[in-house]
Write a protein that holds these residues in place. Structure first.
Motif, short mmCIF file in Angstrom:
data_model
loop_
_atom_site.label_atom_id
_atom_site.label_comp_id
_atom_site.label_asym_id
_atom_site.label_seq_id
_atom_site.Cartn_x
_atom_site.Cartn_y
_atom_site.Cartn_z
N GLN A 157 45.48 56.62 59.22
CA GLN A 157 44.10 56.78 59.69
C GLN A 157 43.53 58.02 59.03
O GLN A 157 44.08 59.11 59.18
N MET A 158 42.44 57.84 58.31
CA MET A 158 41.84 58.94 57.57
C MET A 158 40.44 59.20 58.10
O MET A 158 39.57 58.32 58.02
N ASN A 159 40.23 60.38 58.65
CA ASN A 159 38.93 60.77 59.19
C ASN A 159 38.36 61.94 58.39
O ASN A 159 39.09 62.62 57.66
N SER A 160 37.08 62.15 58.54
CA SER A 160 36.39 63.26 57.86
C SER A 160 36.72 63.26 56.36
O SER A 160 37.05 64.31 55.79
N LEU A 161 36.61 62.12 55.76
CA LEU A 161 36.95 62.01 54.34
C LEU A 161 36.00 62.82 53.46
O LEU A 161 34.80 62.91 53.75
N ALA A 162 36.57 63.40 52.43
CA ALA A 162 35.82 64.21 51.48
C ALA A 162 36.02 63.65 50.07
O ALA A 162 36.99 62.91 49.83
N PRO A 163 35.13 63.97 49.15
CA PRO A 163 35.27 63.46 47.78
C PRO A 163 36.64 63.75 47.17
O PRO A 163 37.15 62.94 46.38
N ARG A 221 41.11 53.23 57.54
CA ARG A 221 42.49 53.08 57.97
C ARG A 221 43.23 52.22 56.97
O ARG A 221 42.87 51.06 56.73
N LEU A 222 44.25 52.79 56.39
CA LEU A 222 45.10 52.06 55.45
C LEU A 222 46.27 51.45 56.20
O LEU A 222 46.78 52.03 57.16
N GLN A 277 66.22 45.06 48.77
CA GLN A 277 64.96 45.59 48.31
C GLN A 277 63.91 45.44 49.40
O GLN A 277 63.96 44.52 50.21
N VAL A 278 62.98 46.36 49.40
CA VAL A 278 61.90 46.37 50.38
C VAL A 278 60.59 46.11 49.66
O VAL A 278 60.32 46.69 48.61
N GLN A 279 59.78 45.24 50.22
CA GLN A 279 58.45 44.98 49.65
C GLN A 279 57.40 45.64 50.53
O GLN A 279 57.45 45.58 51.76
N LEU A 280 56.43 46.25 49.87
CA LEU A 280 55.37 46.97 50.55
C LEU A 280 54.02 46.49 50.03
O LEU A 280 53.81 46.43 48.81
N VAL A 281 53.12 46.18 50.94
CA VAL A 281 51.79 45.72 50.56
C VAL A 281 50.75 46.54 51.32
O VAL A 281 50.67 46.47 52.55
N GLU A 282 49.97 47.31 50.56
CA GLU A 282 48.93 48.14 51.16
C GLU A 282 47.61 47.39 51.22
O GLU A 282 47.35 46.49 50.41
N SER A 283 46.78 47.80 52.16
CA SER A 283 45.41 47.29 52.25
C SER A 283 44.58 48.32 53.01
O SER A 283 45.11 49.27 53.58
N GLY A 284 43.26 48.09 52.98
CA GLY A 284 42.38 48.95 53.75
C GLY A 284 41.58 49.95 52.95
O GLY A 284 40.72 50.64 53.51
N GLY A 285 41.83 50.03 51.67
CA GLY A 285 41.05 50.95 50.85
C GLY A 285 39.63 50.45 50.66
O GLY A 285 39.30 49.32 51.04
N GLY A 286 38.80 51.31 50.10
CA GLY A 286 37.42 50.91 49.86
C GLY A 286 36.55 52.11 49.59
O GLY A 286 37.03 53.21 49.32
N LEU A 287 35.25 51.88 49.67
CA LEU A 287 34.25 52.92 49.43
C LEU A 287 33.72 53.41 50.77
O LEU A 287 33.32 52.60 51.62
#
Length: 122
Positions: free
Chosen positions: A82-88, A19-20, A1-11
């Motif tokens: 990497q997320m740039n030019s984010l939109a609603p 960047r996630l 099994q593989v474990q995955l942990v995300e981070s970096g989200g926000g407002l």
């Protein structure tokens, strides 16, 4: 099994960047491809980007092409978005996934993280 942990989200404000990160542990040798999916309120989970772990070949959804970049750091067992030019309309819970196939289909990925929330204010 593989474990995955995300981070970096926000407002973030529209036009901004985030960047996630997704740290991969466990039976990492079993994962051939990594992907990011997202699910907005009242929407189905949708493909964002995928990358082949070994050689870095990537694919993107049309809605994020040119704005988002998926990458991986083999030494850190980490995948980034990497997320740039984010939109609603980018606001969603973003999920990292690992699988044996390079695919845009969520059912091809066996292992999933818990998700990280991205909120974009207009």
């Amino acid at each position: 099994q593989v474990q995955l942990v995300e981070s970096g989200g926000g407002l973030v404000q529209a036009g901004g960047s985030l960047r996630l990160s997704c740290v991969v542990s466990g039976r990492t040798f079993t994962r051939y491809a990594m992907a990011w999916f997202r699910q907005g309120p009242g929407k189905e989970r949708e493909f964002v980007a995928a990358i082949i772990w070994r050689d870095g070949v990537a694919a993107y959804a049309d809605s994020v092409k040119g704005r988002f970049t998926i990458s991986r750091d083999n030494a850190k067992n980490t995948v980034y978005l990497q997320m740039n030019s984010l939109a609603p309309e980018d606001a969603a819970v973003y999920y990292c996934a690992a699988g044996s196939f390079f695919s845009r289909n969520s059912y091809e990925y066996a292992d999933w993280g818990q998700g990280t929330q991205v909120t974009v204010s207009s």
